[in-house]
Design a protein around this motif. Structure first.
Motif, PDB file in Angstrom:
ATOM      1  N   VAL A   1       8.024  -5.370  11.808  1.00  9.40           N
ATOM      2  CA  VAL A   1       7.074  -4.706  12.707  1.00  9.40           C
ATOM      3  C   VAL A   1       5.900  -5.615  13.082  1.00  9.40           C
ATOM      4  O   VAL A   1       5.014  -5.205  13.821  1.00  9.40           O
ATOM      5  CB  VAL A   1       6.557  -3.376  12.120  1.00  9.40           C
ATOM      6  N   GLY A   2       5.888  -6.848  12.573  1.00  8.55           N
ATOM      7  CA  GLY A   2       4.824  -7.790  12.913  1.00  8.55           C
ATOM      8  C   GLY A   2       3.625  -7.723  11.997  1.00  8.55           C
ATOM      9  O   GLY A   2       2.580  -8.293  12.289  1.00  8.55           O
TER      10      GLY A   2
ATOM     11  N   THR B   1      -6.272  -4.254   5.871  1.00 15.62           N
ATOM     12  CA  THR B   1      -5.156  -3.678   5.121  1.00 15.62           C
ATOM     13  C   THR B   1      -4.896  -2.268   5.632  1.00 15.62           C
ATOM     14  O   THR B   1      -5.751  -1.400   5.531  1.00 15.62           O
ATOM     15  CB  THR B   1      -5.451  -3.629   3.608  1.00 15.62           C
ATOM     16  N   LYS B   2      -3.724  -2.055   6.196  1.00 13.81           N
ATOM     17  CA  LYS B   2      -3.369  -0.753   6.752  1.00 13.81           C
ATOM     18  C   LYS B   2      -2.563   0.083   5.774  1.00 13.81           C
ATOM     19  O   LYS B   2      -2.664   1.299   5.758  1.00 13.81           O
ATOM     20  CB  LYS B   2      -2.565  -0.966   8.034  1.00 13.81           C
ATOM     21  N   LEU B   3      -1.752  -0.590   4.944  1.00 11.75           N
ATOM     22  CA  LEU B   3      -0.850   0.132   4.049  1.00 11.75           C
ATOM     23  C   LEU B   3      -0.809  -0.565   2.697  1.00 11.75           C
ATOM     24  O   LEU B   3      -0.731  -1.789   2.616  1.00 11.75           O
ATOM     25  CB  LEU B   3       0.556   0.178   4.659  1.00 11.75           C
TER      26      LEU B   3
ATOM     27  N   LEU C   1      -6.957   2.882   5.309  1.00 16.04           N
ATOM     28  CA  LEU C   1      -5.888   2.464   4.413  1.00 16.04           C
ATOM     29  C   LEU C   1      -5.084   3.671   3.937  1.00 16.04           C
ATOM     30  O   LEU C   1      -5.642   4.669   3.487  1.00 16.04           O
ATOM     31  CB  LEU C   1      -6.476   1.723   3.205  1.00 16.04           C
ATOM     32  N   VAL C   2      -3.764   3.578   4.058  1.00 15.73           N
ATOM     33  CA  VAL C   2      -2.849   4.618   3.596  1.00 15.73           C
ATOM     34  C   VAL C   2      -2.073   4.060   2.409  1.00 15.73           C
ATOM     35  O   VAL C   2      -1.695   2.888   2.402  1.00 15.73           O
ATOM     36  CB  VAL C   2      -1.873   5.027   4.727  1.00 15.73           C
TER      37      VAL C   2
ATOM     38  N   ILE D   1       6.575   2.675   7.645  1.00 20.04           N
ATOM     39  CA  ILE D   1       6.055   1.379   8.088  1.00 20.04           C
ATOM     40  C   ILE D   1       6.032   1.289   9.610  1.00 20.04           C
ATOM     41  O   ILE D   1       5.066   0.803  10.202  1.00 20.04           O
ATOM     42  CB  ILE D   1       6.843   0.223   7.432  1.00 20.04           C
ATOM     43  N   LEU D   2       7.071   1.789  10.273  1.00 22.88           N
ATOM     44  CA  LEU D   2       7.092   1.797  11.744  1.00 22.88           C
ATOM     45  C   LEU D   2       5.921   2.573  12.326  1.00 22.88           C
ATOM     46  O   LEU D   2       5.314   2.174  13.320  1.00 22.88           O
ATOM     47  CB  LEU D   2       8.393   2.402  12.271  1.00 22.88           C
ATOM     48  N   VAL D   3       5.606   3.694  11.724  1.00 28.18           N
ATOM     49  CA  VAL D   3       4.546   4.557  12.241  1.00 28.18           C
ATOM     50  C   VAL D   3       3.154   3.984  11.960  1.00 28.18           C
ATOM     51  O   VAL D   3       2.271   4.058  12.810  1.00 28.18           O
ATOM     52  CB  VAL D   3       4.667   5.973  11.637  1.00 28.18           C
ATOM     53  N   LEU D   4       2.949   3.403  10.796  1.00 31.27           N
ATOM     54  CA  LEU D   4       1.608   3.034  10.368  1.00 31.27           C
ATOM     55  C   LEU D   4       1.193   1.598  10.646  1.00 31.27           C
ATOM     56  O   LEU D   4      -0.001   1.314  10.755  1.00 31.27           O
ATOM     57  CB  LEU D   4       1.453   3.296   8.865  1.00 31.27           C
ATOM     58  N   VAL D   5       2.136   0.683  10.738  1.00 30.89           N
ATOM     59  CA  VAL D   5       1.788  -0.740  10.772  1.00 30.89           C
ATOM     60  C   VAL D   5       1.960  -1.310  12.170  1.00 30.89           C
ATOM     61  O   VAL D   5       3.036  -1.231  12.755  1.00 30.89           O
ATOM     62  CB  VAL D   5       2.633  -1.532   9.754  1.00 30.89           C
ATOM     63  N   ASP D   6       0.876  -1.870  12.681  1.00 30.96           N
ATOM     64  CA  ASP D   6       0.887  -2.565  13.970  1.00 30.96           C
ATOM     65  C   ASP D   6       0.907  -4.070  13.730  1.00 30.96           C
ATOM     66  O   ASP D   6       0.539  -4.538  12.640  1.00 30.96           O
ATOM     67  CB  ASP D   6      -0.359  -2.192  14.781  1.00 30.96           C
TER      68      ASP D   6
END
Length: 134
Positions: A56-57, A86-88, A120-121, A29-34
């Motif tokens: 992570v916001g 949607t990122k994740l 999307l991951v 989550i830290l790596v992928l989500v802004d």
């Protein structure tokens, strides 16, 4: 082990060992989500999902389950909620705490939608995969 249990060939360089599930989930989550990115996650589910997304916001987007249908994932609702923001997508099957399992036809429907969203991951949390009883 992955070859036996899932029919996958995995090289040593592709394996990460952690002291439990929380650290690796948090790292992903830290790596992928802004900040502002949407993250779809199972609810009810592992409480860490939502708290890490908020940390992570990211914007938590809960997936719903239908108790009347044995806690089946609302696949129509999930697919409708996935969009360019949607990122994740976190999937947990079998689900903790419901025990619900996403069946192959539903997974295939989800996969078709995911392929339409290039950014999307999918994080597939399969920690309980060996705890399925007929």
């Amino acid at each position: 082990e992955m070859r036996k249990s899932r029919g996958l060939e995995v090289a040593r360089e592709e394996v990460v060992v952690t002291p439990g599930g929380k650290p690796i989930l948090f790292n992903v989550i830290l790596v992928l989500v802004d900040p502002g990115d949407e993250v779809s996650y199972p609810n009810p589910g592992f409480p860490i999902y939502e708290s890490m997304i908020r940390f992570v916001g990211g914007k938590p987007v809960p997936q719903r389950f239908d108790a009347a249908k044995g806690f089946e994932l609302d696949v129509d609702g999930l697919i409708a909620s996935l969009n360019e923001k949607t990122k994740l997508l976190i999937l947990n099957s079998p689900s903790n705490p419901t025990g619900g399992v996403i069946r192959r036809p539903e997974l295939e429907r989800i996969a078709r939608r995911v392929r339409e969203l290039p950014n999307l991951v999918v994080l597939s949390d399969e920690i309980y995969s060996r705890l399925v009883y007929d």
